[in-house]
Design a protein around this motif. Structure first.
Motif, PDB file in Angstrom:
ATOM      1  N   HIS A 220       0.870   2.353  97.820  1.00  0.00           N
ATOM      2  CA  HIS A 220       1.575   3.524  97.245  1.00  0.00           C
ATOM      3  C   HIS A 220       1.295   3.673  96.000  1.00  0.00           C
ATOM      4  CE1 HIS A 220       3.336   4.271 101.263  1.00  0.00           C
ATOM      5  NE2 HIS A 220       3.465   3.119 101.320  1.00  0.00           N
ATOM      6  N   PRO A 221       1.611   4.701  95.018  1.00  0.00           N
ATOM      7  CA  PRO A 221       1.615   4.658  93.626  1.00  0.00           C
ATOM      8  C   PRO A 221       2.300   3.321  92.885  1.00  0.00           C
ATOM      9  CG  PRO A 221       1.864   6.821  94.225  1.00  0.00           C
ATOM     10  CD  PRO A 221       2.146   5.928  95.480  1.00  0.00           C
ATOM     11  N   VAL A 222       1.853   2.801  91.974  1.00  0.00           N
ATOM     12  CA  VAL A 222       2.397   1.963  91.271  1.00  0.00           C
ATOM     13  C   VAL A 222       2.156   1.757  89.720  1.00  0.00           C
ATOM     14  CG1 VAL A 222       2.059  -0.230  92.949  1.00  0.00           C
ATOM     15  CG2 VAL A 222       0.056   0.448  91.537  1.00  0.00           C
ATOM     16  N   ALA A 223       2.957   0.989  89.047  1.00  0.00           N
ATOM     17  CA  ALA A 223       2.794   1.036  87.519  1.00  0.00           C
ATOM     18  C   ALA A 223       2.722  -0.418  87.145  1.00  0.00           C
ATOM     19  CB  ALA A 223       3.913   1.872  86.747  1.00  0.00           C
ATOM     20  N   TRP A 224       1.191  -0.673  86.931  1.00  0.00           N
ATOM     21  CA  TRP A 224       0.922  -2.109  86.433  1.00  0.00           C
ATOM     22  C   TRP A 224       1.363  -2.182  85.120  1.00  0.00           C
ATOM     23  CZ3 TRP A 224       0.105  -6.406  89.283  1.00  0.00           C
ATOM     24  CH2 TRP A 224      -0.359  -6.035  90.449  1.00  0.00           C
ATOM     25  N   VAL A 225       2.061  -3.354  84.734  1.00  0.00           N
ATOM     26  CA  VAL A 225       2.543  -3.700  83.436  1.00  0.00           C
ATOM     27  C   VAL A 225       1.608  -4.665  82.888  1.00  0.00           C
ATOM     28  CG1 VAL A 225       4.330  -4.103  81.731  1.00  0.00           C
ATOM     29  CG2 VAL A 225       4.788  -2.955  83.714  1.00  0.00           C
ATOM     30  N   MET A 226       0.962  -4.708  81.756  1.00  0.00           N
ATOM     31  CA  MET A 226       0.237  -5.699  81.357  1.00  0.00           C
ATOM     32  C   MET A 226       0.704  -6.175  79.810  1.00  0.00           C
ATOM     33  SD  MET A 226      -2.035  -6.353  83.498  1.00  0.00           S
ATOM     34  CE  MET A 226      -2.332  -5.541  85.111  1.00  0.00           C
ATOM     35  N   GLY A 227       1.243  -7.369  79.573  1.00  0.00           N
ATOM     36  CA  GLY A 227       1.841  -7.788  78.373  1.00  0.00           C
ATOM     37  C   GLY A 227       1.043  -8.393  77.454  1.00  0.00           C
ATOM     38  N   SER A 228       1.560  -8.550  76.220  1.00  0.00           N
ATOM     39  CA  SER A 228       0.851  -8.897  74.825  1.00  0.00           C
ATOM     40  C   SER A 228       0.279 -10.269  75.211  1.00  0.00           C
ATOM     41  CB  SER A 228       2.024  -9.020  73.849  1.00  0.00           C
ATOM     42  OG  SER A 228       2.717  -9.869  73.949  1.00  0.00           O
ATOM     43  N   GLU A 229      -0.903 -10.237  74.594  1.00  0.00           N
ATOM     44  CA  GLU A 229      -1.700 -11.620  74.531  1.00  0.00           C
ATOM     45  C   GLU A 229      -0.806 -13.049  74.536  1.00  0.00           C
ATOM     46  OE1 GLU A 229      -4.383  -8.423  72.798  1.00  0.00           O
ATOM     47  OE2 GLU A 229      -2.234  -9.086  72.697  1.00  0.00           O
ATOM     48  N   GLY A 230       0.124 -13.260  73.583  1.00  0.00           N
ATOM     49  CA  GLY A 230       1.066 -14.322  73.272  1.00  0.00           C
ATOM     50  C   GLY A 230       2.152 -14.374  73.838  1.00  0.00           C
ATOM     51  N   GLN A 231       2.926 -13.267  74.228  1.00  0.00           N
ATOM     52  CA  GLN A 231       4.505 -13.104  74.701  1.00  0.00           C
ATOM     53  C   GLN A 231       4.609 -12.719  76.091  1.00  0.00           C
ATOM     54  OE1 GLN A 231       6.333 -10.834  71.654  1.00  0.00           O
ATOM     55  NE2 GLN A 231       6.371 -12.449  69.942  1.00  0.00           N
ATOM     56  N   GLY A 232       3.337 -11.920  76.449  1.00  0.00           N
ATOM     57  CA  GLY A 232       3.549 -11.606  77.790  1.00  0.00           C
ATOM     58  C   GLY A 232       4.473 -10.246  77.881  1.00  0.00           C
ATOM     59  N   VAL A 233       4.811  -9.996  79.161  1.00  0.00           N
ATOM     60  CA  VAL A 233       5.596  -8.650  79.415  1.00  0.00           C
ATOM     61  C   VAL A 233       7.059  -8.967  78.777  1.00  0.00           C
ATOM     62  CG1 VAL A 233       6.806  -7.312  81.160  1.00  0.00           C
ATOM     63  CG2 VAL A 233       4.239  -8.048  81.346  1.00  0.00           C
ATOM     64  N   SER A 234       7.560  -7.810  78.010  1.00  0.00           N
ATOM     65  CA  SER A 234       9.019  -8.024  77.292  1.00  0.00           C
ATOM     66  C   SER A 234      10.052  -8.243  78.480  1.00  0.00           C
ATOM     67  CB  SER A 234       9.328  -6.542  76.711  1.00  0.00           C
ATOM     68  OG  SER A 234       9.216  -5.698  77.463  1.00  0.00           O
ATOM     69  N   GLU A 235      11.011  -8.972  78.067  1.00  0.00           N
ATOM     70  CA  GLU A 235      12.254  -9.192  78.961  1.00  0.00           C
ATOM     71  C   GLU A 235      12.614  -7.994  79.936  1.00  0.00           C
ATOM     72  OE1 GLU A 235      14.986 -11.836  77.472  1.00  0.00           O
ATOM     73  OE2 GLU A 235      13.398 -13.434  76.845  1.00  0.00           O
ATOM     74  N   ASP A 236      12.961  -6.834  79.018  1.00  0.00           N
ATOM     75  CA  ASP A 236      13.826  -6.006  79.649  1.00  0.00           C
ATOM     76  C   ASP A 236      12.740  -5.289  80.779  1.00  0.00           C
ATOM     77  OD1 ASP A 236      12.033  -5.048  77.550  1.00  0.00           O
ATOM     78  OD2 ASP A 236      13.620  -3.713  76.762  1.00  0.00           O
ATOM     79  N   LEU A 237      11.373  -5.019  80.340  1.00  0.00           N
ATOM     80  CA  LEU A 237      10.665  -4.520  81.497  1.00  0.00           C
ATOM     81  C   LEU A 237      10.300  -5.455  82.776  1.00  0.00           C
ATOM     82  CD1 LEU A 237       7.526  -2.964  79.315  1.00  0.00           C
ATOM     83  CD2 LEU A 237       9.573  -1.698  80.717  1.00  0.00           C
ATOM     84  N   LEU A 238      10.386  -6.703  82.308  1.00  0.00           N
ATOM     85  CA  LEU A 238      10.235  -7.634  83.532  1.00  0.00           C
ATOM     86  C   LEU A 238      11.223  -7.660  84.355  1.00  0.00           C
ATOM     87  CD1 LEU A 238       8.186  -9.639  84.443  1.00  0.00           C
ATOM     88  CD2 LEU A 238       9.333 -11.347  82.988  1.00  0.00           C
ATOM     89  N   ALA A 239      12.689  -7.471  83.748  1.00  0.00           N
ATOM     90  CA  ALA A 239      14.124  -7.411  84.497  1.00  0.00           C
ATOM     91  C   ALA A 239      14.057  -6.341  85.545  1.00  0.00           C
ATOM     92  CB  ALA A 239      15.019  -7.246  83.626  1.00  0.00           C
ATOM     93  N   GLN A 240      13.139  -5.104  85.135  1.00  0.00           N
ATOM     94  CA  GLN A 240      13.098  -4.262  86.162  1.00  0.00           C
ATOM     95  C   GLN A 240      11.767  -3.918  87.002  1.00  0.00           C
ATOM     96  OE1 GLN A 240      15.718  -1.909  86.172  1.00  0.00           O
ATOM     97  NE2 GLN A 240      16.735  -2.971  84.749  1.00  0.00           N
TER      98      GLN A 240
END
Length: 274
Positions: A220-240
């Motif tokens: 089904h449709p998905v939203a792939w989140v790709m994080g910054s080179e050093g810090q990765g995905v931000s905590e508030d997005l990762l929490a959701q």
């Protein structure tokens, strides 16, 4: 056919082009204020031949002696007769391009409306989405755009802090993918969480779920989140989001973000084909 000549670096159009080439926020502000992106090189020009948004072409006497460049120029103005062609004095070309031995062809492209639409005016963004979270390297951003287009993910959303999607370096790395994509940028994390309707999948090294164990989620449709080179995905997005890891040899710390995006997007394609 006679074209308008530019013989001085004080020419207003030449000055505008130099501003569009600027790096960082200066270049981004110039592109958004003028509503233009600069296409450099024959491949990008060929990609947009016939597009009414390509209203200005720039070349030189040397450029027009190149059969491939001449064909692109004359083909475009045949399809779009309102387009203007400017012939630069050859001595100016080295000031225009930072590419070594660059072909003498460039163009000004109107930015698409999706790029200029304020995030707050978009209530929902349905379907598959690729979300770029503060990815700053233009080469990585352009490579991900190229991969997204190849995998059929036509919506890409860049959060504030990403390299500008329409910078010269991102355009070159994208290799024409921009024309196949709906691009949004300058969004905040909260705007993403409010507007995206598909479930978020975030790449992270310590996730319990690995990519190759996902089945029904990718159908089904998905939203792939790709994080910054050093810090990765931000905590508030990762929490959701549902965290997803890519199985790699433990002796290797991580994958480059553009490589990780390619693996995830084409695994999504593979699952949907079976």
């Amino acid at each position: 056919m006679n074209f308008d000549l530019i013989t001085s670096k004080e020419n207003p159009l030449f000055k505008e082009i130099r501003l569009l080439q600027a790096t960082g926020s200066k270049g981004q502000k110039a592109r958004l204020a003028g509503g233009h992106a600069l296409l450099e090189g024959i491949h990008l020009i060929q990609t947009w031949v016939g597009d009414p948004g390509l209203k200005t072409l720039l070349t030189s006497e040397i450029g027009l002696k190149n059969a491939e460049i001449a064909e692109a120029v004359y083909s475009h103005i045949e399809i779009c007769p309102e387009a203007r062609v400017f012939q630069l004095d050859s001595s100016l070309w080295d000031l225009l391009s930072d590419l070594v031995n660059a072909p003498h062809i460039a163009g000004l492209l109107d930015l698409p409306q999706s790029c200029l639409t304020p995030p707050q005016s978009i209530s929902t963004l349905a379907g598959d989405v690729v979300i770029l979270d503060r990815i700053q390297d233009a080469g990585n951003v352009g490579s991900i755009l190229r991969t997204a287009a190849a995998a059929g993910f036509t919506q890409v959303l860049a959060l504030s802090g990403c390299a500008h999607l329409w910078s010269s370096k991102v355009l070159r790395a994208g290799m024409g993918a921009h024309r196949l994509l709906n691009l949004y940028e300058g969004w905040s994390n909260q705007q993403v969480l409010s507007a995206i309707t598909a479930p978020l999948l975030a790449t992270t090294a310590d996730a319990e779920s690995d990519l190759f164990s996902l089945k029904k989620e990718l159908l089904h449709p998905v939203a792939w989140v790709m994080g910054s080179e050093g810090q990765g995905v931000s905590e508030d997005l990762l929490a959701q989001a549902k965290g997803v890891s890519i199985p790699i040899d433990p002796r290797v710390e991580s994958l480059n973000v553009s490589t990780a995006a390619a693996v995830c997007l084409f695994e999504t394609v593979r699952v949907r084909r079976n």
